[in-house]
Each structure stands twice: as C-alpha cells, then as structure tokens.
Design a protein around this motif. Structure first.
Motif, PDB file in Angstrom:
ATOM      1  N   GLU A 166       1.248  -1.442  -0.404  1.00 41.96           N
ATOM      2  CA  GLU A 166       0.238  -0.173   0.031  1.00 41.96           C
ATOM      3  C   GLU A 166       0.701   1.459  -0.104  1.00 41.96           C
ATOM      4  N   SER A 167       0.735   1.932  -0.732  1.00 42.91           N
ATOM      5  CA  SER A 167       1.811   3.238  -1.275  1.00 42.91           C
ATOM      6  C   SER A 167       1.198   3.900  -2.342  1.00 42.91           C
ATOM      7  N   PRO A 168       1.761   5.383  -2.278  1.00 47.08           N
ATOM      8  CA  PRO A 168       1.365   5.899  -2.985  1.00 47.08           C
ATOM      9  C   PRO A 168       1.736   5.769  -4.430  1.00 47.08           C
ATOM     10  N   VAL A 169       0.337   5.774  -5.406  1.00 47.98           N
ATOM     11  CA  VAL A 169       0.227   5.106  -7.106  1.00 47.98           C
ATOM     12  C   VAL A 169       0.006   5.841  -7.983  1.00 47.98           C
ATOM     13  N   LEU A 170       0.301   5.781  -8.920  1.00 49.97           N
ATOM     14  CA  LEU A 170      -0.324   6.429 -10.105  1.00 49.97           C
ATOM     15  C   LEU A 170      -1.683   5.793 -10.439  1.00 49.97           C
ATOM     16  N   TRP A 171      -2.607   7.209 -10.534  1.00 53.98           N
ATOM     17  CA  TRP A 171      -4.202   6.450 -10.484  1.00 53.98           C
ATOM     18  C   TRP A 171      -4.949   7.689 -11.681  1.00 53.98           C
ATOM     19  N   THR A 268      -0.776  15.987   0.003  1.00 51.36           N
ATOM     20  CA  THR A 268      -1.453  14.007  -0.678  1.00 51.36           C
ATOM     21  C   THR A 268      -2.247  13.896  -1.632  1.00 51.36           C
ATOM     22  N   PHE A 269      -1.789  13.799  -2.998  1.00 54.87           N
ATOM     23  CA  PHE A 269      -0.325  14.273  -2.999  1.00 54.87           C
ATOM     24  C   PHE A 269      -0.205  14.816  -4.480  1.00 54.87           C
ATOM     25  N   GLY A 270      -0.041  15.449  -4.692  1.00 55.44           N
ATOM     26  CA  GLY A 270       0.319  17.003  -5.697  1.00 55.44           C
ATOM     27  C   GLY A 270       1.040  16.252  -6.994  1.00 55.44           C
ATOM     28  N   ASP A 271       2.240  15.202  -6.670  1.00 51.74           N
ATOM     29  CA  ASP A 271       2.506  15.101  -7.752  1.00 51.74           C
ATOM     30  C   ASP A 271       3.710  14.256  -6.980  1.00 51.74           C
ATOM     31  N   SER A 272       4.440  13.241  -8.067  1.00 52.81           N
ATOM     32  CA  SER A 272       6.280  11.886  -7.720  1.00 52.81           C
ATOM     33  C   SER A 272       6.616  12.716  -6.439  1.00 52.81           C
ATOM     34  N   ALA A 273       7.263  14.462  -6.913  1.00 55.49           N
ATOM     35  CA  ALA A 273       8.064  14.759  -5.732  1.00 55.49           C
ATOM     36  C   ALA A 273       7.373  14.907  -3.997  1.00 55.49           C
ATOM     37  N   ASP A 274       6.186  15.362  -3.995  1.00 57.35           N
ATOM     38  CA  ASP A 274       5.545  15.262  -2.594  1.00 57.35           C
ATOM     39  C   ASP A 274       5.414  13.661  -2.426  1.00 57.35           C
ATOM     40  N   ALA A 275       4.879  12.423  -2.608  1.00 61.34           N
ATOM     41  CA  ALA A 275       4.937  11.227  -2.332  1.00 61.34           C
ATOM     42  C   ALA A 275       6.633  10.824  -2.323  1.00 61.34           C
ATOM     43  N   GLU A 276       7.403  11.276  -2.683  1.00 59.31           N
ATOM     44  CA  GLU A 276       8.863  10.908  -2.163  1.00 59.31           C
ATOM     45  C   GLU A 276       9.279  11.541  -0.791  1.00 59.31           C
ATOM     46  N   TRP A 277       8.359  12.776  -0.657  1.00 57.50           N
ATOM     47  CA  TRP A 277       8.943  13.891   0.293  1.00 57.50           C
ATOM     48  C   TRP A 277       8.330  13.006   1.351  1.00 57.50           C
ATOM     49  N   CYS A 278       6.651  12.357   1.336  1.00 59.06           N
ATOM     50  CA  CYS A 278       6.110  12.001   2.189  1.00 59.06           C
ATOM     51  C   CYS A 278       6.865  11.238   2.778  1.00 59.06           C
ATOM     52  N   GLU A 279       7.121   9.820   1.561  1.00 60.76           N
ATOM     53  CA  GLU A 279       8.331   8.581   2.664  1.00 60.76           C
ATOM     54  C   GLU A 279       9.298   8.820   2.684  1.00 60.76           C
ATOM     55  N   LEU A 283       6.272  11.342   6.523  1.00 62.36           N
ATOM     56  CA  LEU A 283       4.430  13.110   6.728  1.00 62.36           C
ATOM     57  C   LEU A 283       3.530  12.013   6.735  1.00 62.36           C
ATOM     58  N   PRO A 284       2.328  12.544   7.274  1.00 61.40           N
ATOM     59  CA  PRO A 284       1.523  11.736   7.383  1.00 61.40           C
ATOM     60  C   PRO A 284       0.121  12.142   5.837  1.00 61.40           C
ATOM     61  N   TYR A 285      -0.625  11.174   6.393  1.00 60.06           N
ATOM     62  CA  TYR A 285      -1.731  11.288   4.722  1.00 60.06           C
ATOM     63  C   TYR A 285      -2.940  12.186   5.553  1.00 60.06           C
ATOM     64  N   ARG A 286      -3.012  13.085   4.067  1.00 58.90           N
ATOM     65  CA  ARG A 286      -4.077  13.508   4.909  1.00 58.90           C
ATOM     66  C   ARG A 286      -5.402  13.315   3.365  1.00 58.90           C
ATOM     67  N   LYS A 287      -6.445  12.407   3.536  1.00 58.92           N
ATOM     68  CA  LYS A 287      -6.527  12.046   2.482  1.00 58.92           C
ATOM     69  C   LYS A 287      -7.784  13.592   1.259  1.00 58.92           C
ATOM     70  N   LEU A 347      -2.355   8.558  -5.375  1.00 62.06           N
ATOM     71  CA  LEU A 347      -3.822   8.382  -4.424  1.00 62.06           C
ATOM     72  C   LEU A 347      -2.470   6.786  -3.303  1.00 62.06           C
ATOM     73  N   PRO A 348      -3.110   6.364  -2.126  1.00 62.98           N
ATOM     74  CA  PRO A 348      -2.859   6.095  -2.063  1.00 62.98           C
ATOM     75  C   PRO A 348      -3.415   4.533  -2.007  1.00 62.98           C
ATOM     76  N   SER A 349      -3.014   3.012  -2.461  1.00 59.11           N
ATOM     77  CA  SER A 349      -3.592   2.183  -2.909  1.00 59.11           C
ATOM     78  C   SER A 349      -2.719   1.303  -2.997  1.00 59.11           C
ATOM     79  N   LYS A 350      -3.300   0.030  -2.378  1.00 55.64           N
ATOM     80  CA  LYS A 350      -2.971  -1.406  -2.795  1.00 55.64           C
ATOM     81  C   LYS A 350      -3.061  -1.937  -3.698  1.00 55.64           C
ATOM     82  N   GLN A 351      -1.846  -2.186  -4.476  1.00 53.65           N
ATOM     83  CA  GLN A 351      -1.582  -3.075  -5.204  1.00 53.65           C
ATOM     84  C   GLN A 351      -0.412  -3.458  -5.529  1.00 53.65           C
ATOM     85  N   TRP A 352      -0.058  -4.703  -6.776  1.00 55.34           N
ATOM     86  CA  TRP A 352       1.340  -5.544  -6.351  1.00 55.34           C
ATOM     87  C   TRP A 352       2.068  -5.104  -7.392  1.00 55.34           C
ATOM     88  N   TYR A 353       3.256  -5.172  -7.250  1.00 61.01           N
ATOM     89  CA  TYR A 353       4.461  -4.683  -8.254  1.00 61.01           C
ATOM     90  C   TYR A 353       5.324  -5.587  -9.300  1.00 61.01           C
TER      91      TYR A 353
END
Length: 788
Positions: A166-171, A268-279, A283-287, A347-353
């Motif tokens: 479960e992590s930020p994923v392209l949606w 959370t999350f405007g772009d990929s940089a936001d996702a990288e910084w959060c990890e 940083l907390p996730y705000r829906k 968006l945060p989501s549980k996915q297979w990679y």
C-alpha cells in the motif's frame, strides 16, 4: 496475358491460392534455420487505420524476404484483446459505463466486441496478402495465454520479484484504475500559478502552487537549504490558510529555488515529488482526492466537488479572505493517462508490483545484446530505463483482463496462490484446492486484473508455448525479430525484455525493428481517436489494390515518419502498370524459349544479367538491415532505368527480327530476358506479392516447377562482373547522348541518324564491336564508328 491487369480479380485469386496450398505454413519438422517474428498483437481499441498498414506491412515484407532466403519462417499473429483499451471501446460502442453493469455481463460484451473487431482485423490483413500462418493465431484473453500469463506472475511471486504494498500509486480517475509510469504522456496545459500567503513565525511566507484544491492535504512546506531567503524558517511551523492548522517547514536539496517563490507546498499527493518527500520524511497522509476524481466529503469548504470546481472554489475563498497575493496564467507540462487524456492523480492504494528498479543495470546491459534497427532507437530505451522512478504496477481495478491467480485467507490474510493444475483460474469463480496453512477454508478473492502489458509482454513465451505440452522454446527462443512502433519502446519492448530476462535469463529476440508513424499533417499522428483516420484501409484496398498500398508503405527509411494522401498511390499504380506491361512484353517473346539449349551471351545480355545480380546483392544487404524502403529504391532503379528504359529498347529489334540479327543472338536475348524477368518478380515479390505471383503462375511456373513464386529463393550470388557492369554504364551513356541529341534538335526518337562515334578503352573495344547491331537498332543509326 490480358491487355490490362485486373487487381480485383487477381488479388482475391492469389489469396485463395495461397490459402488452399498452405504456402505460408510454418513447418516444425523442417530442420532449416528458423526465422521467428514477434509480431505486435494489435490492441482491440477501435478500427485499424493507414498507420497500422504502414508498420505491419513493413514487418510482413521482412517475413517474405526471409522466406525467400531459405529460412523456415515462423510468422504468427495475435490480438491484444484484454484490458482497458478494449473496455473503453465497448463503453464507447455500446454507450455504457462498465461499473453500471454486473461484472459478468460487461465481460460478455467485451468478448463479443473483441470477436467482432478481430474478424475485421484478420480480414484486413488477409486482404493485404499477409503471409501469416494463421494456425499460430492467439488472443491475449484466450485460456492458453491466460495460463502462461498467470504462470509468469506465480513465478515472479516465488522468485521474490512480485510484491504487494500500500503506497502512493499513479491513478486515472477517468478509468478508475492504477496505471504504470509507462502509460503516462506529457502534455502542455493552461492553468494558474497561485501565490498563497502562509503564516510562519508571525510573518507571511508566500508559496506558489498550481493545485490549491489540495490545501487541506498540505502536510509540509519545503525550501532549499541553500536558499538564504528561507534559512530562518527551517525547523519552524507554518499555518495553512483557510484550514488553520500547523505544518513543519523542512529543507530539501530537490527544491528548485528559481521556480515560483522557492518555497514549495507538499500535499498528499500533488505529484511524484510529494510522494517521495512523504516517504522520505515519514509525513502523515491527509485524504483529499477520491478514486473517482472528486474531493472527499470530509474536506471542509470543497467536499464532494470535482477537482476543477474545487480549485475554482478555493481560489475564490483565498482571494476573499486575503490569502491570495497573485494569480498568473501559465502553460505547464502535466502528466496524463495515454488512454484517455485525463490528468493523473497520485493516491494511496494497495497494488501488486514487479520489482524493476533494483535491476536497471541488467536491463541496460540487455540493450547492448540486442541489435537495434535503426540503431538510434536504442537511445530511447536507455533513456527510459535510466529515468525509471517507480516499480512496475501490474494490477488494474478493471474487469476484462487476466485475473490474478490468488486469494487472501479470511482468517490470517495469507496470500493463497493457485496450483498450476488450476490454471487458468478466475478467483472470483473458484476457490483454492486446499485450505490455508492456518486451517481456514474461507477466502477473499483478488478482484483486480493484470495490466494488459503484463500479458502482452510474454508474447515470445506465448509463441513458444512456454511450459505447455507442445513447448518449442528450445527452437524458438530467443526469437529472431521483434517489430514494433517507437512509441511503445517504453512499454512493450521494455516489459518484454524484463520478463524474458527474469524468466529465461536471456534476451527475448536478437533484433528489434522499430517503425515510424504515418502523419496526417506535419507533426500529427493518425490515430483511431482522431477524425483524420477516416481513410478506411478497406476502401483504399478495394479502390486502389493491396499491392499499391504495400508499395507505398515501402517508401521510407526505417524508423522515420511519413505522410499519407491518396495522391501518393499514383506512383504505386504507375509501377504496377509498368511491371505488367514489361512482363507481358517479355513473356510474348519467351513462348518458344529452350532453357536447356546452349547460349553464347551477347555483351548487352551479360550486362543486364550482372546488373540484376548486383541489384539483388545490394537489396539483400539493405533488407538484412531491415531497410525496406532503400532496398525497394535500389530495385526500382534497376527495373525502370536499366531494364525497361535501356535493355528492352536495346534488344527489342533483336527479339522481333532474328532473320536480321541472327537466331543465336535472339536466343541470347531470350535467356537474359527470362533470367531478369523471373528475378525481377522475385525481388518485387516481398513488396507486391499478388501481381508477382499472378505473373509467375501465368508463365514461369511451367518452367520453374515451384508451386509458388514465394517458395522460391533469391539467387545466392555474392559477386558480380565489374567489367561488364562498367561496359553497360558506358553503353547507357552513349544511348543517353543520342537521345539528348535528338531531343535538342527537335527530332523524333525514330529519326535515322547518319553515324554514332564511340570512344572506348581497349578493354571495351571488342564488347562494343559485338554490340554494333544493338546500338544501331536502338539509336536508329546507319553507321557505328568505334575509336580506341
């Protein structure tokens, strides 16, 4: 032969002949070297257009060329009919939305639509005379392919290459599914850069953002540690305007000091940089944004609104409350989903990679082991691999796809993998064949399906029937050739290389041939979604002939884009008429040929035979580099200039008047005419298979014995007689000068002239002496004088 060539009758007749006689069947028992082609299975996402004809026809010409070089050609065809493209086509054709129907009903509609379009596709390829072995056909949704695709996933799982997190994923909120990095396109879009006042240490800290609707999701402000303007803020807190809560101000080297104000909002999350910084900074996730593209109902001020409406609302509120310093119109680059054009969200989501980031070096090394044609296309692949930022997300929240062969234990959450004997399996319709190790026999099925690329990336294994009872991997892999367009290097080429290296430890194919696009006007690609695709290939073939379309498709250098208009077919149709007339003339003079009679060749006849051999050698070199267009131009040059414009004019009188020129001399011309005409048909067979086969059947088959022209091989000559080639060039110069003299003096080409004086080197004197009567006849000269 009839006066005019009737392509409508001939093309259908030849296609039936090839089918009835299995001319293009792959023979697994044949011990000749196999040449195998990994053909792109066209996506079932709409009707085919002239752009498809362009690239697929080029690959088909290579199949014909290799067959005529003596290879046992494995040339299959598939259809990529599972996944999002097919679903969107069904939604468009049927005027429905997938999520509004029961899953099983929607899947039935997808299957029916796929079958309809696949028949259309197959009919079109057959009408173009494609030399495919249709017994090798596959569909990416059929049971065997599903089984291979599911086996591929299970192997990844066992090898630790597949994982779920479960992590930020392209949606994509339009298609409502996760997507992979390779499915993104970048476009320029108009928007506003909004300068928003945050409060920090009792001062105003201005932050520029294009996404103020994510203000409620803001979890941090970032500045560059080298930026003197903001050093005093680092480690302090800021207050988010409108929502009045505190967030930290942190420093990171990735902040661009020259962009906006140099202070960046991390949401959370405007772009990929936001996702990288959060990890990175935990940083907390705000829906804020939901999978359907709306703002979550719980978000104050904008809950329930769509993204653009929420943006307008927030900008208005910021302005009303004195938090908006400025708002500037800008054009900036945004990432969109290539399938629908919608801006992507994260968006945060549980996915297979599938793990690809840890093996980038291996994928780059593989590029060096593959021969790229044209070679500069390798740079696109290398650039893509070097810039990968995400592992390959292979799960899609859709319906018409290959299911994940897994369940989750209801008790302990353990992933339960289907046994191989169950494959292919749909976990929504079946249960595991044994309980979980914890003893529980209740399971939650995985409802996601594989990304369509996760299946089409195993096309080499599908062709080889990998791990099936009739597996021919040992004879087929790695395949000889992959042919594809340059736009899917990042997807189809890359993912196939990934899977092949992981599964077999070797590259999937030795060569990759990358075709260009057909453009409607400068810089615009013809596509199924654009109105410029109205030129139906079916109508073009019916009105202008398959051979004319094919001849046009073989006009440019490999990898380059080209333009199309109906006027372009005029050149092709003139060529077909010329080939018919040249063949008709030749055959009319070959009715009494005695192929087993001894022949003493005249110099002109030796020259044209050597030029024919030279053309085959030069064309073969180009075709071995997959340069279909330049090879065709070499053949054209020989056929139009040397054979038609010069040779036929030179020997015409010798053929018509043996009583004047001699019967032995006529036999020499007949031999050269037969040799060249047969080999011209062979050379052009890969480009215009119908007319060449038709002419072969009309006359040459009775002498050659081979059932089909396309079963014959090109002559294996490696060298030519350079001396006789030079003599021919000199002779062509004399004829050209004579024609020029007549033209400049307003004389008819039939006008008799008194004398032609030929100046020649010692080595050519005897050859010209033997050619005097030919030159006299061709140039209408009373006397020929040869000067040393």
């Amino acid at each position: 032969m009839q006066k005019n060539y009737d392509f409508k009758q001939a093309e259908k007749e030849m296609q039936n002949f090839w089918k009835e006689n299995s001319i293009y069947s792959f023979d697994i028992e044949n011990q000749s070297e196999i040449y195998s082609i990994d053909t792109p299975p066209p996506t079932v996402s709409g009707s085919l257009h002239i752009g498809h004809i362009f690239s697929y026809a080029q690959a088909e010409m290579i199949a014909r060329f290799k067959r005529m070089q003596g290879y046992n050609v494995f040339y299959p065809f598939g259809f990529d009919d599972n996944g999002l493209p097919t679903e969107r086509l069904v939604e468009k054709d049927e005027g429905i939305i997938a999520k509004d129907l029961p899953r099983s009903e929607f899947i039935k509609k997808c299957a029916a639509t796929s079958a309809k379009y696949e028949k259309e596709f197959k009919d079109l390829w057959q009408s173009l005379g494609f030399s495919v072995d249709w017994s090798l056909q596959y569909e990416t949704i059929n049971p065997m392919v599903q089984r291979i695709s599911q086996k591929s996933f299970i192997k990844f799982l066992k090898d630790g290459k597949a994982y779920m997190k479960e992590s930020p994923v392209l949606w994509c909120s339009e298609c409502q599914t996760s997507i992979a990095q390779a499915e993104l396109e970048t476009i320029e879009k108009d928007t506003t850069f909004n300068y928003v006042k945050f409060k920090a240490a009792e001062e105003e800290l201005i932050v520029a953002t294009t996404r103020p609707e994510l203000l409620y999701g803001c979890v941090c402000l970032f500045v560059n540690p080298k930026d003197d303007r903001y050093k005093r803020y680092i480690g302090k807190n800021a207050v988010v305007p409108l929502y009045d809560y505190e967030i930290p101000i942190l420093a990171d080297d990735k902040v661009d000091m020259d962009k906006g104000t140099g202070a960046v909002m991390c949401a959370t999350f405007g772009d990929s940089a936001d996702a990288e910084w959060c990890e990175k900074y935990k940083l907390p996730y705000r829906k804020v944004i939901l999978p359907d593209g709306k703002i979550d109902e719980s978000v104050p001020l904008v809950g329930g609104l769509k993204i653009l409406a929420a943006r307008r609302q927030i900008i208005g509120l910021l302005s009303e409350n004195g938090f908006l310093l400025d708002s500037q119109n800008i054009t900036h680059s945004v990432a969109v989903h290539e399938r629908c054009g919608r801006e992507i969200e994260i968006l945060p989501s549980k996915q297979w990679y599938i793990d690809i980031l840890t093996n980038k070096e291996m994928f780059l090394k593989a590029a060096d082991e593959i021969n790229w044609y044209p070679d500069y296309m390798k740079n696109r692949y290398v650039s893509w691999v070097e810039n990968l930022k995400w592992d390959w997300c292979i799960s899609r929240q859709r319906y018409f796809g290959v299911p994940f062969p897994i369940w989750y234990c209801k008790n302990c959450g353990e992933v339960i993998v289907a046994s191989e004997k169950m494959l292919p399996v749909n976990p929504l319709e079946a249960k595991p064949d044994k309980p979980c190790y914890c003893g529980c026999d209740e399971f939650v099925p995985e409802s996601s399906v594989f990304d369509t690329w996760a299946t089409s990336s195993v096309t080499p294994q599908i062709n080889a029937k990998w791990d099936e009872k009739d597996d021919i991997s040992n004879r087929l892999l790695p395949m000889s050739l992959r042919t594809q367009a340059h736009e899917i290097i990042r997807t189809w080429a890359f993912y196939t290389i990934v899977k092949s290296l992981y599964h077999t430890g070797q590259i999937p194919w030795k060569d990759i041939m990358v075709c260009g696009f057909v453009l409607a006007k400068k810089g615009e690609k013809i596509s199924k979604s654009k109105s410029n695709s109205e030129l139906s290939p079916k109508l073009l073939i019916e009105n202008h002939s398959a051979d004319a379309i094919r001849y046009w498709a073989a006009n440019s250098k490999l990898g380059t884009d080209t333009f199309f208009s109906i006027e372009e077919l005029g050149i092709a149709k003139r060529f077909i008429t010329k080939l018919w007339n040249a063949s008709k003339f030749s055959i009319s003079h070959l009715q009494d040929i005695k192929l087993d009679a001894e022949v003493n060749l005249m110099p002109v006849d030796r020259w044209i035979i050597e030029r024919c051999k030279q053309t085959a050698i030069d064309a073969r070199k180009l075709l071995d580099q997959y340069e279909i267009g330049p090879a065709r131009h070499e053949i054209d040059d020989f056929f139009w200039k040397d054979f038609c414009d010069n040779y036929l004019e030179i020997v015409k009188e010798r053929l018509y008047q043996p009583e004047k020129h001699g019967y032995k001399e006529r036999r020499s011309a007949q031999y050269a005419l037969y040799y060249c005409m047969l080999n011209i048909l062979k050379l052009y067979a890969i480009y215009v298979p119908h007319i060449t086969e038709y002419i072969y059947q009309e006359f040459f088959r009775q002498n050659e014995g081979g059932i089909s022209l396309h079963k014959l091989c090109w002559e294996p000559e490696k060298t030519v007689d350079d001396e006789i080639i030079l003599f021919g060039e000199k002779l062509k110069g004399i004829i050209a000068e004579t024609r020029k003299y007549k033209s400049e003096n307003a004389l008819s080409m039939k006008t008799e002239i008194e004398e032609i004086v030929i100046t020649a080197d010692d080595r050519f004197i005897e050859l010209f002496k033997q050619t005097i009567n030919d030159v006299k006849a061709c140039c209408r000269a009373e006397k020929i004088k040869i000067i040393q």
